[in-house]
Motif scaffolding. Sequence first.
Motif, PDB file in Angstrom:
ATOM      1  N   ASN A  27       0.825  -1.212   0.000  1.00  0.00           N
ATOM      2  CA  ASN A  27       0.000   0.000   0.000  1.00  0.00           C
ATOM      3  C   ASN A  27       0.857   1.259   0.000  1.00  0.00           C
ATOM      4  O   ASN A  27       0.526   2.253  -0.663  1.00  0.00           O
ATOM      5  CB  ASN A  27      -0.920   0.012   1.223  1.00  0.00           C
ATOM      6  CG  ASN A  27      -2.044  -1.006   1.135  1.00  0.00           C
ATOM      7  OD1 ASN A  27      -2.334  -1.533   0.061  1.00  0.00           O
ATOM      8  ND2 ASN A  27      -2.672  -1.289   2.263  1.00  0.00           N
ATOM      9  N   THR A  28       1.955   1.218   0.737  1.00  0.00           N
ATOM     10  CA  THR A  28       2.858   2.373   0.792  1.00  0.00           C
ATOM     11  C   THR A  28       3.422   2.677  -0.587  1.00  0.00           C
ATOM     12  O   THR A  28       3.469   3.838  -1.017  1.00  0.00           O
ATOM     13  CB  THR A  28       3.990   2.117   1.794  1.00  0.00           C
ATOM     14  OG1 THR A  28       3.431   1.943   3.108  1.00  0.00           O
ATOM     15  CG2 THR A  28       4.978   3.273   1.822  1.00  0.00           C
ATOM     16  N   THR A  29       3.850   1.638  -1.292  1.00  0.00           N
ATOM     17  CA  THR A  29       4.362   1.835  -2.652  1.00  0.00           C
ATOM     18  C   THR A  29       3.299   2.444  -3.555  1.00  0.00           C
ATOM     19  O   THR A  29       3.585   3.377  -4.319  1.00  0.00           O
ATOM     20  CB  THR A  29       4.846   0.500  -3.232  1.00  0.00           C
ATOM     21  OG1 THR A  29       5.928   0.017  -2.433  1.00  0.00           O
ATOM     22  CG2 THR A  29       5.325   0.666  -4.667  1.00  0.00           C
ATOM     23  N   ALA A  30       2.085   1.937  -3.472  1.00  0.00           N
ATOM     24  CA  ALA A  30       1.009   2.462  -4.310  1.00  0.00           C
ATOM     25  C   ALA A  30       0.709   3.923  -3.983  1.00  0.00           C
ATOM     26  O   ALA A  30       0.506   4.747  -4.887  1.00  0.00           O
ATOM     27  CB  ALA A  30      -0.249   1.609  -4.131  1.00  0.00           C
ATOM     28  N   VAL A  31       0.701   4.254  -2.700  1.00  0.00           N
ATOM     29  CA  VAL A  31       0.432   5.637  -2.286  1.00  0.00           C
ATOM     30  C   VAL A  31       1.531   6.571  -2.785  1.00  0.00           C
ATOM     31  O   VAL A  31       1.254   7.649  -3.334  1.00  0.00           O
ATOM     32  CB  VAL A  31       0.293   5.709  -0.744  1.00  0.00           C
ATOM     33  CG1 VAL A  31       0.390   7.153  -0.257  1.00  0.00           C
ATOM     34  CG2 VAL A  31      -1.026   5.094  -0.305  1.00  0.00           C
ATOM     35  N   VAL A  32       2.781   6.170  -2.601  1.00  0.00           N
ATOM     36  CA  VAL A  32       3.891   7.012  -3.058  1.00  0.00           C
ATOM     37  C   VAL A  32       3.856   7.182  -4.570  1.00  0.00           C
ATOM     38  O   VAL A  32       4.073   8.290  -5.089  1.00  0.00           O
ATOM     39  CB  VAL A  32       5.238   6.427  -2.591  1.00  0.00           C
ATOM     40  CG1 VAL A  32       6.409   7.151  -3.256  1.00  0.00           C
ATOM     41  CG2 VAL A  32       5.365   6.529  -1.071  1.00  0.00           C
ATOM     42  N   LEU A  51      -6.983   4.918  -4.763  1.00  0.00           N
ATOM     43  CA  LEU A  51      -5.831   5.673  -5.257  1.00  0.00           C
ATOM     44  C   LEU A  51      -6.235   6.969  -5.940  1.00  0.00           C
ATOM     45  O   LEU A  51      -5.461   7.935  -5.933  1.00  0.00           O
ATOM     46  CB  LEU A  51      -5.010   4.801  -6.206  1.00  0.00           C
ATOM     47  CG  LEU A  51      -4.181   3.717  -5.528  1.00  0.00           C
ATOM     48  CD1 LEU A  51      -3.498   2.855  -6.575  1.00  0.00           C
ATOM     49  CD2 LEU A  51      -3.146   4.335  -4.584  1.00  0.00           C
ATOM     50  N   GLN A  52      -7.410   7.017  -6.510  1.00  0.00           N
ATOM     51  CA  GLN A  52      -7.845   8.271  -7.113  1.00  0.00           C
ATOM     52  C   GLN A  52      -7.933   9.364  -6.063  1.00  0.00           C
ATOM     53  O   GLN A  52      -7.554  10.510  -6.287  1.00  0.00           O
ATOM     54  CB  GLN A  52      -9.187   8.107  -7.828  1.00  0.00           C
ATOM     55  CG  GLN A  52      -9.672   9.353  -8.544  1.00  0.00           C
ATOM     56  CD  GLN A  52      -8.666   9.880  -9.557  1.00  0.00           C
ATOM     57  OE1 GLN A  52      -7.994   9.108 -10.261  1.00  0.00           O
ATOM     58  NE2 GLN A  52      -8.531  11.185  -9.638  1.00  0.00           N
ATOM     59  N   GLN A  53      -8.393   9.009  -4.896  1.00  0.00           N
ATOM     60  CA  GLN A  53      -8.473   9.976  -3.798  1.00  0.00           C
ATOM     61  C   GLN A  53      -7.069  10.421  -3.390  1.00  0.00           C
ATOM     62  O   GLN A  53      -6.850  11.607  -3.094  1.00  0.00           O
ATOM     63  CB  GLN A  53      -9.203   9.342  -2.607  1.00  0.00           C
ATOM     64  CG  GLN A  53      -9.613  10.333  -1.530  1.00  0.00           C
ATOM     65  CD  GLN A  53     -10.319   9.670  -0.388  1.00  0.00           C
ATOM     66  OE1 GLN A  53     -10.488   8.434  -0.367  1.00  0.00           O
ATOM     67  NE2 GLN A  53     -10.721  10.447   0.595  1.00  0.00           N
ATOM     68  N   VAL A  54      -6.120   9.491  -3.381  1.00  0.00           N
ATOM     69  CA  VAL A  54      -4.739   9.852  -3.057  1.00  0.00           C
ATOM     70  C   VAL A  54      -4.199  10.834  -4.082  1.00  0.00           C
ATOM     71  O   VAL A  54      -3.544  11.829  -3.737  1.00  0.00           O
ATOM     72  CB  VAL A  54      -3.846   8.589  -3.009  1.00  0.00           C
ATOM     73  CG1 VAL A  54      -2.391   8.977  -2.761  1.00  0.00           C
ATOM     74  CG2 VAL A  54      -4.327   7.621  -1.945  1.00  0.00           C
TER      75      VAL A  54
END
Length: 244
Positions: free
Chosen positions: A91-96, A238-241
């Motif tokens: 999840n961290t990788t996806a967020v970054v 991820l769109q929200q991120v």
Amino acid sequence: MTTSTDILCYAMRYQGDWSRIAQAIHSHEPVEPVISRSPWVTFLDPDYPACFRKLRYPPWILFYHGDLSLLDRPCAAVVGSRDATMQALRNTTAVVNALKERYVIVSGLARGVDAQAHRAALDKGTVGILGCGIDRVYPRENAALFSAMKKNHLVISEYPWQTTPLPGHFPWRNRLIAAAASVVVVTEAREKSGTMYTVDEALSLSVPVWCLPTDFSRKDHCGCNRLIHQGAGILCDLQQVREL
């Protein structure tokens, strides 16, 4: 009048201890020539990062390796558990990956979520803020990451060379992570952890805090759910991120 070189002397003398440096400045302690093996900048200097001036206790001095101007750009702090689950690391990788096109990624160069956040941003820009001397690789498992960030990104500390990574340094360090950020994202956390110090500091600075919800059954990492319950933003996709 206190000068930048005076502050360097006091920082070396007292191993970066904020209060003892403040007392030395107040009492005009005598100084002697000292040499730093890394670049440094003090609160008195024009190139001191503006983001730290808003702190109640801004660092008197910052030792660094790399590109200090990264802190002049919009930054997002991505933080979380040292003993992160595999799902939290993914999840961290996806967020970054969703943030790094618009933000420099800031974290604490600890194991777990911090290290994963830095690694995912190595192709863009990332800042690691240490809780020990600028020469200390802590933990040792991050040696390659530390080296890459010194060369192409930024590693900073208010602690001079050879300062031991004492437990009390890390909650104090976390105020700098919060101050550097325009937004803080927590991808996983224990209910009682150093991450909560970063969140508390962010809230005191009116920096928005967003959390990834955790599986209801994961009682060992319920910090994000607790923060959401207390009013932190919840990130659902991820769109929200990308819209942060």
